[in-house]
Write an enzyme that holds these catalytic residues in place. Structure first.
Site, PDB file in Angstrom:
ATOM      1  N   GLU A 279      35.650  41.920  31.794  1.00  0.00           N
ATOM      2  CA  GLU A 279      36.026  41.853  33.203  1.00  0.00           C
ATOM      3  C   GLU A 279      37.419  41.243  33.342  1.00  0.00           C
ATOM      4  OE1 GLU A 279      33.504  39.138  35.281  1.00  0.00           O
ATOM      5  OE2 GLU A 279      34.609  39.289  37.164  1.00  0.00           O
TER       6      GLU A 279
ATOM      7  N   ASP B  27      29.812  34.075  37.186  1.00  0.00           N
ATOM      8  CA  ASP B  27      29.730  33.833  38.631  1.00  0.00           C
ATOM      9  C   ASP B  27      29.111  35.063  39.299  1.00  0.00           C
ATOM     10  OD1 ASP B  27      31.686  35.746  38.574  1.00  0.00           O
ATOM     11  OD2 ASP B  27      33.321  34.398  39.121  1.00  0.00           O
TER      12      ASP B  27
ATOM     13  N   ASP C 112      30.339  37.466  41.072  1.00  0.00           N
ATOM     14  CA  ASP C 112      31.041  38.723  40.799  1.00  0.00           C
ATOM     15  C   ASP C 112      30.742  39.223  39.396  1.00  0.00           C
ATOM     16  OD1 ASP C 112      32.127  38.998  43.232  1.00  0.00           O
ATOM     17  OD2 ASP C 112      34.151  38.298  42.694  1.00  0.00           O
TER      18      ASP C 112
ATOM     19  N   ASP D 216      32.502  37.083  33.780  1.00  0.00           N
ATOM     20  CA  ASP D 216      32.488  35.683  34.191  1.00  0.00           C
ATOM     21  C   ASP D 216      31.072  35.272  34.580  1.00  0.00           C
ATOM     22  OD1 ASP D 216      35.187  35.518  33.858  1.00  0.00           O
ATOM     23  OD2 ASP D 216      35.664  35.909  35.974  1.00  0.00           O
TER      24      ASP D 216
END
Ligand code: TSJ
Length: 679
Positions: free
Chosen positions: A469, A544, A546, A542
């Protein structure tokens, strides 16, 4: 000795039904006789069970977690058979403290009378003689359920440290305990009166057999029991977990059976026919010997939805999932294709020359086909493909008649289904054109995507593709990697949600196109697992929301377009650290909060000692990323597997719905679908 033993067991197994005399074991004289008879067969019986203990894998397939759970399926199957015979309505499964399991039903109770063939009570026979289960009585019932191997209660007994059996029937309560792999601790005893009926079995798996784990998974048992409740409508199955501080319990009962299974799978899709189409039937088949007849039963539930999925058909034989399909599925798709084409033309909903393919007709279709067969033949790589050819005709006939009638009686739904299929057909034509274009340009270019930093090795077995990502993390990954075996493909932003997009848009999407070219094995029905360029596809995002979302989008893409990648266990999720502690010139990493706490204790850090919390992969430099996340020697990755197709289907459609919360919860908590493996 062992050889001799086998023949005793086999002889008994060959005898299809035991004749057991109507004698009450509660009667003292009979008890004495049972004891006297018992001596002779005692030794042989125990040798039979010893054979199971010597080669447990031959009987239950595995002595790991899967095999451990098979013990439960095996016992529960007996209660389900009793329910299918019409004598039992409620089944309760309890996971006790210490991971023994209790299965209780309100059926007739395992017979307690002496079985002529064995000289033992029915209970002792069932629990000590291989293949003896469900062979009592003469009311023509056959064992239709049966875990993967259908091996019987004696195998479970052999693999248990101890097993307690309580039977209530004929006004009495009977009890017998087995120990150390099936040794009866005495004889079946009438321990009191009871006006109840039913069988209760508790067993403690033997830890010397199940060396990997003896801990039961609530989710695994829950999912299995739910599936059994869907496949056998009307039975109430309760699961209780007593291991925690407060007991957890769930009850599954679906009076609509496989119809409810279909609406459950489709609960997050928009149905074309809101009430599933249902058909059932049975047929007697005379075997080639001209004498024996077999009764084959089939039921089918169908619902079309707005989804573009091609793999919504779930098939079962004798309550076992036939993952590779087989003749029942073929019968279903043949009938659906033929009947829908006929109907569309007869109802003048399409032009004369228009013809729907099977792929058109099953797009967006969710179907359950469940057959009961006394003598199933399994084929295929994993022996999960039904081979009996007579089943194709039977299912074809049942579905043809049922669907025909439904379309006649429900013209509005019929029209809606035809329109959905017409749409599918047109989209398929458009996709074909788009794909041709891509293929042509691919032929002209024949290069890998520019964004891909490929590895130098061309041996797929050792090659890994990191899908990363963000461009900055991609940069660190490119610099930190092992150039020989690790390739990096950075993704920019979010990728297309393939759950909601048609094929031609998917082909036009650059990020997805890059992945298809990099992996190099095509997609969908043209996907060829032997052509994959990497044996590890690692998703690195990541930690998180997203990142979670991108990970799910990627998994959905693989699930829909490169399913064999998931089935084969080629897809992984990288686990970057969440924290870093710099202490006396060394860096320490923690991958979760528990590890962070442990580190702080071990290093004796004062409260308030500063540590770094990684917000994203981009915060790590190349060296750090290699050390913590990519170095095969130290990294931890999660391998993604698909264990139950219907579950997975629901998981993906649920996850791709509008709400973010279930998605997040799922990816962080669901241990059933996402298997944790230290690599
Ligand atoms: F497999 C098992 F023995 F472990 C076991 C069997 C475990 C559990 C929880 C339940 C059962 C079981 C067996 N429940 N119900 C029955 N039924 C019979 O064995 C039975 C009873 C009566 C007759 C008959 O013909 O009268 C026939 C059968 C097969």
């Amino acid at each position: 000795m062992a050889e001799e033993e086998k023949t005793v067991n086999d002889q008994i197994a060959e005898e299809d039904r035991f004749q057991y005399k109507k004698q009450d074991v509660g009667n003292e004289r009979e008890l004495e006789r049972a004891k006297a008879d018992y001596g002779a067969s005692d030794l042989q019986v125990l040798e039979g069970l010893e054979a199971v203990r010597k080669r447990p894998g031959m009987y239950i397939g595995s002595t790991a977690e899967v095999g451990l759970h098979h013990l439960v399926w095996e016992i529960v199957d007996n209660s389900i058979d009793e329910a299918l015979a019409g004598y039992c309505k409620n089944i309760t499964v309890t996971i006790n403290k210490g991971d023994s399991v209790t299965v209780k039903d309100d059926g007739r109770g395992v017979p307690v009378d002496v079985v002529a063939k064995t000289g033992l009570s029915g209970v002792e026979t069932v629990f000590t003689i291989l293949h003896a289960g469900g062979k009592f009585g003469g009311d023509g019932g056959y064992k239709v359920s049966g875990g993967l191997h259908g091996v019987g209660a004696s195998v479970v007994n052999a693999l248990s440290e101890w097993m307690d059996v309580t039977v209530c029937r004929d006004g009495g309560k009977y009890f017998l305990r087995f120990e150390h792999g099936g040794h009866p601790a005495g004889h079946l005893q009438r321990i009191g009166d009871s006006d109840e009926r039913g069988t209760t079995v508790t067993f403690q798996p033997d830890p010397t057999i199940f060396t990997e784990t003896t801990v039961y998974s609530y989710e695994t048992i829950r999912n299995h029991l739910r599936q059994m409740a869907f496949l056998n409508g009307g039975i109430s199955i309760t699961l209780i977990d007593e291991r925690g501080e407060t007991p957890v319990s769930e009850t599954f009962r679906y009076d609509g059976g496989i119809r409810e299974y279909v609406t459950y799978i489709d609960s997050n899709k928009i149905p074309v026919n809101p009430r599933p189409i249902y058909c059932q039937g049975a047929q007697e088949v005379t075997l080639t010997d001209g004498e024996t007849t077999e009764r084959i039963y089939a039921e089918i539930a169908l619902q079309w939805t707005d989804s573009y999925s091609q793999n919504g058909i779930y098939s079962f034989c004798n309550n076992i999932s036939t993952k590779e399909g087989g003749t029942h599925e073929e019968g279903l798709t043949l009938a659906v294709t033929r009947i829908l084409n006929n109907y569309a033309h007869k109802a003048k909903l399409v032009k004369d020359e228009e013809k729907f393919t099977k792929e058109d007709c099953i797009e967006g279709l969710t179907a359950i086909v469940s057959v009961k067969h006394p003598n199933p033949q399994y084929e295929g790589q994993t022996k999960t493909k039904l081979g009996n050819s007579e089943v194709r005709k039977i299912v074809n006939a049942i579905v043809s008649e049922g669907l025909d009638q439904y379309l006649m009686e429900n013209p509005a739904e019929g029209k809606a289904v035809v329109e959905k299929i017409q749409l599918a057909s047109k989209a398929r034509d458009a996709a074909r054109v788009a794909r041709e274009k891509i293929r042509k340009s691919a032929l002209e270019i024949t290069t890998l995507p520019g964004k891909l930093a490929d590895c130098s090795s061309k041996d797929p077995e050792i090659c890994e593709l990191y899908i990363v990502e963000g461009n900055s993390a991609g940069g660190s990954a490119k610099n930190g990697r092992d150039r020989e075996t690790q390739a990096i493909l950075p993704l920019r932003g979010k990728i297309l949600n393939v759950e909601k997009a048609r094929e031609e848009r998917i082909w036009a999407n650059a990020e997805i196109g890059n992945m298809i070219t990099a992996i190099g094995a095509g997609i969908r029905e043209n996907f060829d697992i032997t052509k994959i360029r990497y044996h590890k596809i690692v998703i690195m995002t990541d930690a998180d929301v997203d990142g979670d979302h991108i990970r799910i989008l990627l998994l959905t893409f693989f699930y829909r377009f490169m399913r064999p990648l998931l089935d084969g266990g080629y897809v992984y999720i990288a686990q970057p650290p969440l924290y870093k502690i710099d202490y006396k010139g060394s860096a320490y990493y923690a991958y979760n909060d528990a590890q962070l706490e442990k580190l702080r204790k071990e290093l004796n850090l004062k409260p308030g000692f500063a540590f770094q919390r990684y917000k994203g992969l981009g915060e790590m430099d190349a060296e750090q990323l290699w050390e913590t996340t990519m170095d095969p020697k130290v990294r931890k990755m999660i391998r993604i597997t698909v264990e139950d197709a219907a579950d997975a289907e629901k998981v993906f459609t649920d996850l791709m719905g509008e709400e973010v919360a279930p998605r997040r919860e799922y990816i962080t908590q669901n241990a059933k679908f996402v298997k944790n493996l230290d690599i």
